[in-house]
Design a protein around this motif. Structure first.
Motif, PDB file in Angstrom:
ATOM      1  N   TRP A 145       9.039 -16.864 -18.055  1.00 30.44           N
ATOM      2  CA  TRP A 145       8.868 -16.205 -17.068  1.00 30.44           C
ATOM      3  C   TRP A 145       9.510 -15.517 -16.695  1.00 30.44           C
ATOM      4  N   PHE A 146      10.731 -15.951 -16.604  1.00 35.20           N
ATOM      5  CA  PHE A 146      11.617 -14.861 -16.285  1.00 35.20           C
ATOM      6  C   PHE A 146      12.016 -13.896 -16.776  1.00 35.20           C
ATOM      7  N   HIS A 147      11.763 -14.230 -18.285  1.00 33.19           N
ATOM      8  CA  HIS A 147      11.632 -12.687 -19.159  1.00 33.19           C
ATOM      9  C   HIS A 147      10.780 -11.914 -19.143  1.00 33.19           C
ATOM     10  N   TRP A 148       9.713 -12.119 -18.918  1.00 37.78           N
ATOM     11  CA  TRP A 148       9.131 -11.646 -18.501  1.00 37.78           C
ATOM     12  C   TRP A 148       9.379  -9.972 -17.480  1.00 37.78           C
ATOM     13  N   ALA A 188       6.407  -2.785 -27.703  1.00 45.69           N
ATOM     14  CA  ALA A 188       7.229  -4.251 -27.415  1.00 45.69           C
ATOM     15  C   ALA A 188       6.423  -5.258 -26.232  1.00 45.69           C
ATOM     16  N   TYR A 189       6.737  -4.024 -25.073  1.00 47.35           N
ATOM     17  CA  TYR A 189       6.513  -5.478 -24.261  1.00 47.35           C
ATOM     18  C   TYR A 189       4.971  -5.608 -24.153  1.00 47.35           C
ATOM     19  N   SER A 190       3.974  -4.846 -24.323  1.00 43.22           N
ATOM     20  CA  SER A 190       2.543  -5.074 -24.324  1.00 43.22           C
ATOM     21  C   SER A 190       2.426  -6.150 -25.037  1.00 43.22           C
ATOM     22  N   THR A 191       3.277  -6.381 -26.508  1.00 37.71           N
ATOM     23  CA  THR A 191       2.311  -7.216 -27.480  1.00 37.71           C
ATOM     24  C   THR A 191       3.136  -8.771 -26.719  1.00 37.71           C
ATOM     25  N   SER A 192       4.174  -8.795 -26.501  1.00 42.61           N
ATOM     26  CA  SER A 192       4.681 -10.165 -25.631  1.00 42.61           C
ATOM     27  C   SER A 192       3.701 -10.231 -24.545  1.00 42.61           C
ATOM     28  N   CYS A 193       3.135  -9.091 -23.741  1.00 38.01           N
ATOM     29  CA  CYS A 193       2.502  -9.655 -22.917  1.00 38.01           C
ATOM     30  C   CYS A 193       1.497 -10.678 -23.247  1.00 38.01           C
ATOM     31  N   LEU A 194       0.396  -9.915 -24.215  1.00 42.93           N
ATOM     32  CA  LEU A 194      -0.897  -9.858 -25.066  1.00 42.93           C
ATOM     33  C   LEU A 194      -0.434 -11.828 -25.473  1.00 42.93           C
ATOM     34  N   ALA A 195       1.067 -12.045 -25.888  1.00 47.04           N
ATOM     35  CA  ALA A 195       0.887 -13.258 -26.414  1.00 47.04           C
ATOM     36  C   ALA A 195       1.440 -13.831 -25.395  1.00 47.04           C
ATOM     37  N   LEU A 196       1.682 -13.458 -23.821  1.00 49.56           N
ATOM     38  CA  LEU A 196       1.874 -14.901 -23.115  1.00 49.56           C
ATOM     39  C   LEU A 196       0.585 -14.708 -22.826  1.00 49.56           C
ATOM     40  N   GLY A 202      -1.267 -17.143 -30.495  1.00 43.59           N
ATOM     41  CA  GLY A 202      -0.183 -17.435 -32.110  1.00 43.59           C
ATOM     42  C   GLY A 202       0.685 -16.345 -31.867  1.00 43.59           C
ATOM     43  N   TRP A 203       0.798 -15.956 -31.088  1.00 43.76           N
ATOM     44  CA  TRP A 203       1.589 -15.421 -31.594  1.00 43.76           C
ATOM     45  C   TRP A 203       3.443 -15.451 -30.302  1.00 43.76           C
ATOM     46  N   GLU A 204       4.014 -14.522 -31.027  1.00 43.25           N
ATOM     47  CA  GLU A 204       5.327 -15.174 -29.727  1.00 43.25           C
ATOM     48  C   GLU A 204       5.447 -14.079 -29.133  1.00 43.25           C
ATOM     49  N   CYS A 205       6.206 -14.666 -28.088  1.00 45.83           N
ATOM     50  CA  CYS A 205       6.893 -13.120 -27.179  1.00 45.83           C
ATOM     51  C   CYS A 205       7.974 -12.549 -27.657  1.00 45.83           C
ATOM     52  N   PHE A 206       8.623 -11.480 -27.374  1.00 46.76           N
ATOM     53  CA  PHE A 206       9.599 -11.339 -27.382  1.00 46.76           C
ATOM     54  C   PHE A 206      10.180 -10.063 -26.268  1.00 46.76           C
ATOM     55  N   PHE A 207       9.745 -10.715 -25.538  1.00 41.87           N
ATOM     56  CA  PHE A 207      10.467  -9.623 -24.188  1.00 41.87           C
ATOM     57  C   PHE A 207      12.160  -8.943 -24.215  1.00 41.87           C
TER      58      PHE A 207
END
Length: 790
Positions: A145-148, A188-196, A202-207
């Motif tokens: 959540w810090f990286h988000w 990249a941000y939108s995909t990571s938000c969906l993963a979070l 089952g996706w990884e976050c890459f914030f």
């Protein structure tokens, strides 16, 4: 002379005359923006042409005054995200200085903010992953959540302007570099938000990737901006030469001077300059003697002696004595201001190769978005099914994990968007031209644009005017032969009286050679360029000129007189015939010595494989003698001023030769305009600055060699930059698209793509700056040194 283009006649009416306006254009980020601005300008009815420079942020527009208002053009650009305003061409040097300083301060402030922001983003993003390298885990900084939050702040604060500009450009159908970066970071941000928010995917976050993308891009732009500032430093140095204050005094130099702002000085006033001070405006010395350092205008370090009647120029430094001078030019009319405007205009004019590069770059973003889309579709529907091993990620905490096809395809598409760099393509030419023309200005060589640089690089033939170019231009009377019952003194006096009405070098030499006595009054003066003069003195009609001029006035020459004339001509001298009432009464022979550098510069040009030609209005014997001494095989003599341009054209038509004409910028104006490259040695004359493509402020032949070498070195840099820019994109985009992923398992991550993209532009700018540290020519210093002892 400057030619104003005119549109073809339409409906039997001649098109209105075109005008030119320069606009200061902001908001351009890459060559795609350049193409977008040019297209917007050209789409307006009444606009004939538009040329935009990314580095100088200037657009030069040719338009029909009756069809469109230039202010409307500026407003339309501003509405589409490119803040624009009309540039004042009549700016004083002080105004230019203040604007340059304000712009520099604003850029430095922006660069500092970008540097701090980039450092903060990169540091905090990296700290959270130190435990992967064996360091203790930091609970808060390692939390997802810090990286988000860090990624969210990165997009909202430092990335806000970038994202808004990219979106605005896309909405106007003009995608640019910010559009590509914005699409990559938001994806990249939108995909990571969906993963979070939906862990069941089952996706990884890459914030970290949008954070580091913005960090490296801001860092790259900061370094690139500083490099650009270095590239433009030479012109800003030239701009800052004029002092802010001037010492106002009286005509007789008897009153105490008072200091006033230089912009308040008026033509006709008198100024005093003390030793060590800078001349504030142009003028003519009325009292005092001194030496003046004019290196900032001419590049010549040796001070020039000045006394009453000599001209002084703004920006030069008074070294020894106190002088008083009367002001002749102020503000934008000073030689310094004209040079600044000329250099600025030169840096706006594009090289032909840049036109192609900007056209390609204008559609670059569309192409990259199409490639990214195709890449995503390929990997999602086919690639991940054909090569299933690409879905296996490197061991993570001792375990290999498998990513989803959708996530891998998105990452690869993001890398394609980010790695592509139209900036390098757009900066390749203008940065090299900026550095090259600035170096030339420092050396007293004014090259009027990138198109000139390219033509010089292709040069085949150099045509030299004789008088004032290969020769010193200071004719002296060597013989005065009386052919009638008249003394040589009276003959010279009679000739000088009539010749005092002419500005021709031969006439001036005859007047100067006349003993100090009052000249006779003249009337009914008629002069024909290239032939001679006719006029009345008292009751007599006097004809002075060449032999053809005598024949036109039915004046015959006896056998004895012809033999005397032939003897003088065969000795290589210029001959003037004098007749009184249709009877030949005398001959005056004049000679002009060669410049000290003439023989060696001709030799150097020939050594480079260039053809050298001598062109003169003098007699064939005179021309051949000089040509023989200089080892010039091709000679054209007795060429009238109006025929010089025809001769240049015939040389151009001979095997499509690229021809340079070297002349004094006054009598040779038409020939200079006809030549592919017009080179003038009279740097202080208005006609030279208007007509010639290259102006040599030192009036020194050796600078022809330096101008050629500088042009060739600059064009080499342009080619290197374009090769790098095209080669980079040709290699980086396929790598980012995953061409090596199936066979090696290696791919270009979005972070590495951002680093590569930022480095690409920086490399282009830095390569252009290398022009400053690489000697232009190895032989030039030796050539000048050999003459410093003569």
């Amino acid at each position: 002379m400057v030619k104003i283009p005119v549109k073809p006649e339409s409906n039997s009416q001649q098109a209105s005359q075109l005008k030119t306006v320069a606009l200061d254009v902001g908001g351009m980020k890459c060559a795609g923006c350049v193409g977008a601005v040019e297209r917007q300008l050209k789409n307006n009815p009444g606009v004939e042409s538009a040329c935009v420079n990314l580095i100088t942020e200037v657009a030069v527009v040719e338009y029909e005054a009756q069809a469109i208002n230039p202010q409307a053009l500026a407003e339309k650009l501003t509405e589409t995200g490119f803040p624009s305003q009309i540039r004042n061409r009549d700016r004083s040097v002080a105004e230019v200085t203040n604007q340059a300083q304000a712009k520099r301060q604003q850029q430095q402030k922006k660069q500092l903010w970008q540097l701090i922001t980039a450092a903060i983003l990169l540091v905090f993003s990296s700290i959270g992953h130190l435990h992967h390298l064996g360091f203790p885990m930091i609970p808060v900084l390692s939390n997802i959540w810090f990286h988000w939050g860090l990624a969210t702040l990165a997009l909202l604060i430092p990335g806000r302007n970038l994202l808004l500009d990219g979106a605005r450009s896309l909405s106007h159908g003009m995608p640019n570099m910010n559009t590509l970066v914005g699409l990559g970071t938001v994806s990249a941000y939108s995909t990571s938000c969906l993963a979070l928010w939906f862990p069941q995917l089952g996706w990884e976050c890459f914030f970290d990737e949008p954070v580091m993308l913005l960090g490296f891009i801001l860092l790259g732009r900061t370094l690139e901006g500083r490099a650009r500032n270095q590239a433009s430093a030479a012109l800003e140095k030239l701009v800052s030469l004029q002092p802010a204050m001037a010492r106002l005094t009286s005509e007789n130099d008897a009153t105490e001077d008072i200091k006033i702002p230089v912009e308040q000085v008026k033509v006709g006033e008198w100024l005093r300059v003390l030793p060590g001070e800078t001349i504030p405006v142009d003028g003519e010395i009325t009292a005092g003697e001194t030496t003046i350092n004019e290196s900032m205008l001419t590049g010549e370090s040796v001070p020039v002696g000045k006394s009453k009647g000599d001209r002084v120029f703004a920006g030069t430094i008074n070294q020894q004595g106190m002088i008083t001078f009367q002001v002749s030019n102020v503000g934008g009319e000073t030689t310094l201001a004209k040079i600044i405007n000329l250099v600025e205009s030169a840096q706006t004019r594009k090289a032909p190769v840049q036109q192609l590069a900007d056209t390609v770059a204008g559609y670059f973003a569309y192409g990259v978005m199409a490639i990214a889309t195709i890449t995503f579709l390929f990997w999602y529907f086919w690639g991940t099914h054909i090569w299933e091993q690409v879905l296996v990620v490197e061991p993570h905490d001792g375990m290999s994990i498998t990513t989803s096809p959708l996530l891998l395809s998105i990452k690869i598409a993001i890398a394609v968007l980010v790695v592509a760099c139209p900036c390098a393509l757009g900066l390749a030419t203008p940065t090299a031209i900026l550095v090259g023309t600035s170096i030339g200005a420092e050396k007293g060589i004014l090259i009027k644009g990138g198109d000139i640089l390219e033509r010089v690089e292709k040069l085949d033939t150099v045509v030299f005017d004789k008088t004032g170019t290969l020769t010193v231009g200071k004719l002296q009377v060597t013989d005065c032969v009386s052919l009638a019952d008249i003394s040589t003194e009276s003959l010279l006096h009679l000739s000088a009286s009539l010749e005092s009405n002419s500005n021709h070098p031969l006439a001036k030499a005859i007047v100067e050679a006349t003993p100090q006595q009052k000249l006779l009054p003249t009337s009914k003066i008629e002069e024909k360029a290239g032939f001679g003069m006719i006029g009345d003195i008292a009751e007599d009609t006097i004809v002075i000129g060449n032999q053809e001029w005598l024949q036109q006035h039915q004046i015959e020459m006896g056998i004895t007189d012809s033999e005397k004339a032939d003897d003088l001509i065969n000795s290589g001298q210029n001959l003037v015939y004098i007749a009184k009432n249709k009877q030949l009464i005398g001959l005056i022979a004049l000679n002009d010595s060669l410049r000290p550098q003439a023989k060696e510069i001709i030799s150097k040009l020939q050594h480079k494989g260039l053809n050298t030609v001598l062109l003169t209005g003098d007699r064939k014997k005179v021309a051949e003698k000089i040509a023989s001494h200089l080892s010039i095989s091709q000679v054209f003599a007795q060429v009238k001023p109006e025929d010089k341009a025809k001769l240049i054209k015939s040389l151009q038509n001979n095997n499509s030769q690229v021809v340079a004409m070297v002349g004094d910028g006054i009598n040779d104006a038409v020939a200079l305009a006809q030549a592919d490259i017009g080179i003038s040695l009279q740097g202080s004359t208005d006609i030279a600055m208007e007509t010639a493509d290259i102006v040599l402020m030192q009036n020194n032949l050796t600078d022809i060699m330096e101008a050629i070498d500088l042009s060739q070195a600059t064009v080499r840099k342009i080619k290197q930059n374009l090769l790098w820019a095209l080669g980079y994109n040709a290699i980086a985009i396929p790598l980012a698209a995953g061409i090596a992923l199936p066979s090696t398992g290696l791919s270009l991550s979005p972070i590495l793509a951002a680093i590569a993209m930022a480095s690409s532009s920086l490399i282009v700018v830095s390569n252009s700056l290398l022009l400053r540290w690489k000697p232009v020519t190895s032989s030039l210093s030796l050539l000048r040194a050999s003459h410093s002892h003569e």
